[in-house]
Each structure stands twice: as structure tokens, then as C-alpha cells.
Design a protein around this motif. Sequence first.
Motif, mmCIF file in Angstrom:
data_model
loop_
_atom_site.group_PDB
_atom_site.id
_atom_site.type_symbol
_atom_site.label_atom_id
_atom_site.label_comp_id
_atom_site.label_asym_id
_atom_site.label_seq_id
_atom_site.Cartn_x
_atom_site.Cartn_y
_atom_site.Cartn_z
ATOM 1 N N PRO A 1 0.804 -1.229 0.000
ATOM 2 C CA PRO A 1 0.000 0.000 0.000
ATOM 3 C C PRO A 1 0.835 1.276 0.000
ATOM 4 O O PRO A 1 0.506 2.232 -0.694
ATOM 5 N N GLU A 2 1.934 1.290 0.745
ATOM 6 C CA GLU A 2 2.746 2.505 0.795
ATOM 7 C C GLU A 2 3.408 2.793 -0.553
ATOM 8 O O GLU A 2 3.704 3.934 -0.872
ATOM 9 N N PHE A 3 3.617 1.776 -1.372
ATOM 10 C CA PHE A 3 4.187 1.991 -2.701
ATOM 11 C C PHE A 3 3.095 2.381 -3.692
ATOM 12 O O PHE A 3 3.295 3.241 -4.537
ATOM 13 N N ALA A 4 1.941 1.744 -3.604
ATOM 14 C CA ALA A 4 0.831 2.058 -4.515
ATOM 15 C C ALA A 4 0.386 3.502 -4.361
ATOM 16 O O ALA A 4 -0.026 4.136 -5.330
ATOM 17 N N ASP A 5 0.474 4.039 -3.154
ATOM 18 C CA ASP A 5 0.022 5.398 -2.884
ATOM 19 C C ASP A 5 1.101 6.457 -3.107
ATOM 20 O O ASP A 5 0.852 7.638 -2.915
ATOM 21 N N THR A 6 2.313 6.049 -3.539
ATOM 22 C CA THR A 6 3.422 6.983 -3.677
ATOM 23 C C THR A 6 3.051 8.225 -4.469
ATOM 24 O O THR A 6 3.341 9.329 -4.070
ATOM 25 N N ASN A 7 2.391 8.066 -5.594
ATOM 26 C CA ASN A 7 2.082 9.204 -6.464
ATOM 27 C C ASN A 7 0.619 9.611 -6.423
ATOM 28 O O ASN A 7 0.185 10.425 -7.232
ATOM 29 N N ALA A 8 -0.153 9.081 -5.488
ATOM 30 C CA ALA A 8 -1.594 9.343 -5.439
ATOM 31 C C ALA A 8 -1.916 10.824 -5.275
ATOM 32 O O ALA A 8 -2.885 11.316 -5.851
ATOM 33 N N ASP A 9 -1.125 11.549 -4.501
ATOM 34 C CA ASP A 9 -1.401 12.962 -4.256
ATOM 35 C C ASP A 9 -0.522 13.896 -5.074
ATOM 36 O O ASP A 9 -0.451 15.087 -4.790
ATOM 37 N N ALA A 10 0.144 13.366 -6.095
ATOM 38 C CA ALA A 10 1.052 14.189 -6.905
ATOM 39 C C ALA A 10 0.265 15.250 -7.666
ATOM 40 O O ALA A 10 -0.794 14.966 -8.221
ATOM 41 N N PRO A 11 0.781 16.467 -7.680
ATOM 42 C CA PRO A 11 0.096 17.523 -8.431
ATOM 43 C C PRO A 11 0.125 17.233 -9.933
ATOM 44 O O PRO A 11 1.126 16.741 -10.455
ATOM 45 N N ALA A 12 -0.982 17.534 -10.613
ATOM 46 C CA ALA A 12 -1.046 17.344 -12.063
ATOM 47 C C ALA A 12 0.079 18.139 -12.715
ATOM 48 O O ALA A 12 0.392 19.245 -12.293
ATOM 49 N N GLY A 13 0.706 17.554 -13.716
ATOM 50 C CA GLY A 13 1.788 18.221 -14.424
ATOM 51 C C GLY A 13 3.144 18.062 -13.786
ATOM 52 O O GLY A 13 4.123 18.595 -14.279
ATOM 53 N N SER A 14 3.227 17.312 -12.686
ATOM 54 C CA SER A 14 4.522 17.081 -12.044
ATOM 55 C C SER A 14 5.081 15.737 -12.503
ATOM 56 O O SER A 14 4.351 14.874 -12.985
ATOM 57 N N ALA A 15 6.383 15.550 -12.348
ATOM 58 C CA ALA A 15 7.010 14.280 -12.716
ATOM 59 C C ALA A 15 6.404 13.129 -11.914
ATOM 60 O O ALA A 15 6.226 12.027 -12.436
ATOM 61 N N GLN A 16 6.046 13.367 -10.653
ATOM 62 C CA GLN A 16 5.455 12.315 -9.831
ATOM 63 C C GLN A 16 4.121 11.844 -10.392
ATOM 64 O O GLN A 16 3.773 10.680 -10.251
ATOM 65 N N ALA A 17 3.367 12.740 -11.041
ATOM 66 C CA ALA A 17 2.077 12.369 -11.610
ATOM 67 C C ALA A 17 2.235 11.507 -12.864
ATOM 68 O O ALA A 17 1.269 10.927 -13.344
ATOM 69 N N CYS A 18 3.451 11.387 -13.386
ATOM 70 C CA CYS A 18 3.709 10.626 -14.606
ATOM 71 C C CYS A 18 3.852 9.127 -14.346
ATOM 72 O O CYS A 18 3.816 8.341 -15.289
ATOM 73 N N GLY A 19 4.052 8.732 -13.106
ATOM 74 C CA GLY A 19 4.393 7.349 -12.832
ATOM 75 C C GLY A 19 3.345 6.557 -12.082
ATOM 76 O O GLY A 19 2.508 7.111 -11.379
ATOM 77 N N ILE A 20 3.411 5.238 -12.300
ATOM 78 C CA ILE A 20 2.549 4.280 -11.611
ATOM 79 C C ILE A 20 3.443 3.148 -11.148
ATOM 80 O O ILE A 20 4.300 2.675 -11.900
ATOM 81 N N GLY A 21 3.247 2.688 -9.918
ATOM 82 C CA GLY A 21 4.123 1.647 -9.415
ATOM 83 C C GLY A 21 3.415 0.471 -8.791
ATOM 84 O O GLY A 21 2.264 0.547 -8.393
ATOM 85 N N PHE A 22 4.152 -0.637 -8.741
ATOM 86 C CA PHE A 22 3.727 -1.853 -8.063
ATOM 87 C C PHE A 22 4.952 -2.426 -7.383
ATOM 88 O O PHE A 22 6.034 -2.474 -7.969
ATOM 89 N N LYS A 23 4.780 -2.865 -6.137
ATOM 90 C CA LYS A 23 5.879 -3.518 -5.427
ATOM 91 C C LYS A 23 5.299 -4.665 -4.623
ATOM 92 O O LYS A 23 4.491 -4.457 -3.734
ATOM 93 N N GLY A 24 5.713 -5.880 -4.974
ATOM 94 C CA GLY A 24 5.254 -7.072 -4.282
ATOM 95 C C GLY A 24 6.388 -7.697 -3.485
ATOM 96 O O GLY A 24 7.368 -8.154 -4.068
ATOM 97 N N PHE A 25 6.251 -7.680 -2.168
ATOM 98 C CA PHE A 25 7.250 -8.269 -1.286
ATOM 99 C C PHE A 25 6.903 -9.724 -1.031
ATOM 100 O O PHE A 25 5.773 -10.038 -0.650
ATOM 101 N N GLY A 26 7.870 -10.609 -1.240
ATOM 102 C CA GLY A 26 7.661 -12.012 -0.945
ATOM 103 C C GLY A 26 7.499 -12.233 0.546
ATOM 104 O O GLY A 26 7.932 -11.424 1.369
ATOM 105 N N THR A 27 6.836 -13.318 0.891
ATOM 106 C CA THR A 27 6.654 -13.714 2.287
ATOM 107 C C THR A 27 7.089 -15.165 2.422
ATOM 108 O O THR A 27 7.355 -15.835 1.423
#
Length: 186
Positions: free
Chosen positions: A75-101
Motif C-alpha cells: 500500500p505505501e508503494f501504490a500510494d506513492t504518487n496518489a497525491d502528486a500535483p497534475a503536471g509534475s514528474a510524480q504524476a507521470c508514474g505508476i508503481g507496483f511492489k510485491g514483497f515475498g513472504t
Amino acid sequence: MSRTKRAAVVAAAVIALGATSCGTSDISAGTGTGATAAPTSASPRPTGTGPLTKDVVRTDLDTAAADAGLPANAPEFADTNADAPAGSAQACGIGFKGFGTKATPVDTARFDKVVDELRERDWQQPGDRKERKGTDGAVYEALVVLKQRGWRMVAEYRNQGDGVITLMAFDVTCMKENGTGTSPLG
């Protein structure tokens, strides 16, 4: 998945998603267990040749990961860019991170499977897979770059703990508009 089945799934997904815009994505919907739910259906393939929307790319990441048997997106990775302002570099990306258990370790076989799942969703691999092996011959890092309709994605495996797989996609045009040296992670 057969083309007929995929067409049916695509039609259902398009109806479910409705009209989407490039700048929106609901990536913060949790399952109540501290992890983001990962759907297990193929992503809709809009007709034409123009760039994909963020929602389509988000669905590609989530469904490919789920179909490959990866743990849910952290969840902390999925939400990384959720609040990024439109037009910023952060708003350009989407991420996924799956940690093994311990119950679901992440290894190179799962990494290969998620890359195969992305290829089934029309992501193309323009170059070779890069690996770093230890003295014991085990793969400690693997990296594949994929591209599709205005997007680039870096898929990475790291053998740390029970393993981790990261998928980071970014809109190429959005990144170019934000200048060289910018990063979708901020």
C-alpha cells in the motif's frame, strides 16, 4: 487466455471502468488487510494507436502481478504518487511492489511469469534482460524494460529477504514535459 475470452473480459472491463482520463487512477482502494487488492482480469485494450491511459496501465500492472501469483501491491508503494500535483514528474508514474513472504516467496520464476503476463498485455521488450548473479550462481537482481503506446516500464527482481518485484511504469510524454533528470518517484 484465448482471444475470445480476452475480448469478453475487455468488454466487461471497459463497461466497468467507463470513461477514464489520463490523469486519474484509483490506486488506493485497500482490502482492509493493509494490502491493495489485485484483480485477476486482463486490461482493456483501447482501439487505435494513441497513448494508453493511466487507468489501463494501472490495470495492466495489477492484473499481471495477480495472474503471476505475486503478493498484493504494498500500500505505501501504490500510494506513492496518489497525491502528486497534475503536471509534475510524480504524476507521470505508476508503481507496483510485491514483497515475498514465507508463504509466498518471490523468485526469478515469478519474475519471469509477471514479465510474460505483461507481454500478453501487449507490452514489448526492446532489449535484453539484465541480471546480476552472486558467486554461487544465484540471480540476485534481474531487470527488464518494456514499452507500449507512450509508456515505458521497468520490471525489477531483487533477491532480498523473501524476494521483491517492482514494476514502475511512466508516461514518456509526461516525463519529457517535466525535463531531463526528473524521476516519476520524485
